[in-house]
Design a protein around this motif. Structure first.
Motif, PDB file in Angstrom:
ATOM      1  N   LEU A 123       7.584 -26.134  17.744  1.00  0.00           N
ATOM      2  CA  LEU A 123       7.093 -26.370  16.390  1.00  0.00           C
ATOM      3  C   LEU A 123       8.179 -26.080  15.350  1.00  0.00           C
ATOM      4  O   LEU A 123       8.356 -26.846  14.403  1.00  0.00           O
ATOM      5  CB  LEU A 123       5.851 -25.523  16.114  1.00  0.00           C
ATOM      6  CG  LEU A 123       5.100 -25.864  14.839  1.00  0.00           C
ATOM      7  CD1 LEU A 123       4.583 -27.295  14.887  1.00  0.00           C
ATOM      8  CD2 LEU A 123       3.958 -24.893  14.625  1.00  0.00           C
ATOM      9  N   ARG A 124       8.914 -25.006  15.535  1.00  0.00           N
ATOM     10  CA  ARG A 124      10.006 -24.686  14.601  1.00  0.00           C
ATOM     11  C   ARG A 124      11.033 -25.822  14.559  1.00  0.00           C
ATOM     12  O   ARG A 124      11.480 -26.243  13.494  1.00  0.00           O
ATOM     13  CB  ARG A 124      10.712 -23.403  15.020  1.00  0.00           C
ATOM     14  CG  ARG A 124       9.978 -22.136  14.682  1.00  0.00           C
ATOM     15  CD  ARG A 124      10.784 -20.945  15.238  1.00  0.00           C
ATOM     16  NE  ARG A 124      10.177 -19.686  14.970  1.00  0.00           N
ATOM     17  CZ  ARG A 124      10.316 -18.997  13.838  1.00  0.00           C
ATOM     18  NH1 ARG A 124      11.044 -19.483  12.870  1.00  0.00           N
ATOM     19  NH2 ARG A 124       9.715 -17.835  13.680  1.00  0.00           N
ATOM     20  N   LYS A 125      11.410 -26.306  15.750  1.00  0.00           N
ATOM     21  CA  LYS A 125      12.431 -27.356  15.849  1.00  0.00           C
ATOM     22  C   LYS A 125      11.954 -28.654  15.201  1.00  0.00           C
ATOM     23  O   LYS A 125      12.667 -29.246  14.386  1.00  0.00           O
ATOM     24  CB  LYS A 125      12.772 -27.593  17.316  1.00  0.00           C
ATOM     25  CG  LYS A 125      13.821 -28.657  17.548  1.00  0.00           C
ATOM     26  CD  LYS A 125      14.117 -28.823  19.036  1.00  0.00           C
ATOM     27  CE  LYS A 125      15.145 -29.888  19.262  1.00  0.00           C
ATOM     28  NZ  LYS A 125      14.606 -31.102  19.808  1.00  0.00           N
ATOM     29  N   THR A 126      10.761 -29.101  15.538  1.00  0.00           N
ATOM     30  CA  THR A 126      10.282 -30.375  14.995  1.00  0.00           C
ATOM     31  C   THR A 126       9.949 -30.258  13.510  1.00  0.00           C
ATOM     32  O   THR A 126      10.129 -31.223  12.776  1.00  0.00           O
ATOM     33  CB  THR A 126       9.067 -30.905  15.779  1.00  0.00           C
ATOM     34  OG1 THR A 126       8.032 -29.934  15.765  1.00  0.00           O
ATOM     35  CG2 THR A 126       9.443 -31.255  17.199  1.00  0.00           C
ATOM     36  N   ALA A 127       9.494 -29.098  13.078  1.00  0.00           N
ATOM     37  CA  ALA A 127       9.229 -28.908  11.647  1.00  0.00           C
ATOM     38  C   ALA A 127      10.521 -29.050  10.856  1.00  0.00           C
ATOM     39  O   ALA A 127      10.564 -29.739   9.826  1.00  0.00           O
ATOM     40  CB  ALA A 127       8.587 -27.544  11.403  1.00  0.00           C
ATOM     41  N   GLU A 128      11.572 -28.422  11.347  1.00  0.00           N
ATOM     42  CA  GLU A 128      12.874 -28.504  10.669  1.00  0.00           C
ATOM     43  C   GLU A 128      13.342 -29.954  10.591  1.00  0.00           C
ATOM     44  O   GLU A 128      13.835 -30.402   9.552  1.00  0.00           O
ATOM     45  CB  GLU A 128      13.899 -27.659  11.416  1.00  0.00           C
ATOM     46  CG  GLU A 128      15.252 -27.616  10.739  1.00  0.00           C
ATOM     47  CD  GLU A 128      16.254 -26.738  11.477  1.00  0.00           C
ATOM     48  OE1 GLU A 128      17.456 -27.016  11.347  1.00  0.00           O
ATOM     49  OE2 GLU A 128      15.839 -25.800  12.175  1.00  0.00           O
ATOM     50  N   GLU A 129      13.152 -30.705  11.665  1.00  0.00           N
ATOM     51  CA  GLU A 129      13.548 -32.126  11.681  1.00  0.00           C
ATOM     52  C   GLU A 129      12.775 -32.928  10.645  1.00  0.00           C
ATOM     53  O   GLU A 129      13.267 -33.925  10.134  1.00  0.00           O
ATOM     54  CB  GLU A 129      13.322 -32.716  13.074  1.00  0.00           C
ATOM     55  CG  GLU A 129      14.279 -32.181  14.124  1.00  0.00           C
ATOM     56  CD  GLU A 129      13.875 -32.558  15.547  1.00  0.00           C
ATOM     57  OE1 GLU A 129      12.826 -33.231  15.734  1.00  0.00           O
ATOM     58  OE2 GLU A 129      14.603 -32.168  16.481  1.00  0.00           O
ATOM     59  N   LYS A 130      11.551 -32.490  10.330  1.00  0.00           N
ATOM     60  CA  LYS A 130      10.705 -33.199   9.358  1.00  0.00           C
ATOM     61  C   LYS A 130      10.815 -32.614   7.961  1.00  0.00           C
ATOM     62  O   LYS A 130      10.060 -32.976   7.068  1.00  0.00           O
ATOM     63  CB  LYS A 130       9.250 -33.161   9.825  1.00  0.00           C
ATOM     64  CG  LYS A 130       9.043 -33.937  11.102  1.00  0.00           C
ATOM     65  CD  LYS A 130       7.617 -33.867  11.570  1.00  0.00           C
ATOM     66  CE  LYS A 130       7.522 -34.630  12.890  1.00  0.00           C
ATOM     67  NZ  LYS A 130       6.224 -35.103  13.182  1.00  0.00           N
ATOM     68  N   GLY A 131      11.750 -31.680   7.773  1.00  0.00           N
ATOM     69  CA  GLY A 131      11.958 -31.110   6.451  1.00  0.00           C
ATOM     70  C   GLY A 131      10.956 -30.036   6.070  1.00  0.00           C
ATOM     71  O   GLY A 131      10.784 -29.737   4.888  1.00  0.00           O
ATOM     72  N   ILE A 132      10.291 -29.455   7.055  1.00  0.00           N
ATOM     73  CA  ILE A 132       9.331 -28.379   6.805  1.00  0.00           C
ATOM     74  C   ILE A 132      10.012 -27.071   7.163  1.00  0.00           C
ATOM     75  O   ILE A 132      10.460 -26.897   8.301  1.00  0.00           O
ATOM     76  CB  ILE A 132       8.042 -28.567   7.625  1.00  0.00           C
ATOM     77  CG1 ILE A 132       7.369 -29.894   7.251  1.00  0.00           C
ATOM     78  CG2 ILE A 132       7.098 -27.382   7.427  1.00  0.00           C
ATOM     79  CD1 ILE A 132       6.211 -30.277   8.166  1.00  0.00           C
TER      80      ILE A 132
END
Length: 159
Positions: free
Chosen positions: A42-51
């Motif tokens: 979740l941390r990784k994909t959130a960062e990729e989405k600008g979250i």
């Protein structure tokens, strides 16, 4: 620096939100092992989405996330993305062993910048916390803290 003797105002947003949501039916599907891989993903994909996810924690039937919202972000959309990404990924990878869905509702609380460290520590210690208290007890405490805070603001004249 100043213009015409007045200090420049620079745009700066410090909007931190602690959100909590539960597994549908409060089923205990998030074992410690599942949480470790889920939170990392979740941390990784959130960062990729600008979250910007500052902290993640949880227990067998729920999770907490501390995020910093950017000016163009909407809390409901950010929570929807995090919930959707996490359930879609868990179901696609079959990490849980059965279909996982989140309850539609969630709680969200604004967090003062000067208590980010304490909230982060709280989220990181969810395993310990939930050895003694249930999710319902935790939510009751949040409600009490919110009502106490609102009463304090009313008594002091703060908006």
């Amino acid at each position: 620096m100043s213009v015409n003797g007045k200090a420049n105002m620079k745009s700066r947003l410090q909007l931190y939100v602690h959100a909590v949501w539960a597994v549908e039916g409060r089923r205990a599907l998030l074992s410690r092992t599942v949480r470790v891989v889920l939170f990392s993903h979740l941390r990784k994909t959130a960062e990729e989405k600008g979250i910007r996810v500052l902290a993640v924690g949880g227990a067998d039937e729920h999770m907490h996330v501390l995020v910093q919202l950017h000016p163009a972000q909407n809390l409901a959309q950010v929570v929807r993305q995090l919930k959707s990404e996490s359930s879609d990924w868990l179901n696609a990878t079959k990490v849980v062993g059965e279909t996982l869905a989140w309850e539609e509702e969630y709680l969200a609380f604004s967090v003062s910048p000067n208590v980010i460290r304490q909230v982060t520590e709280y989220l990181e210690k969810q395993d310990e916390y939930h050895k003694k208290k249930s999710l319902d007890e935790e939510l009751e405490l949040f409600e009490k803290l919110q009502s106490d805070s609102a009463a304090s603001d009313t008594n002091t004249g703060n908006p």
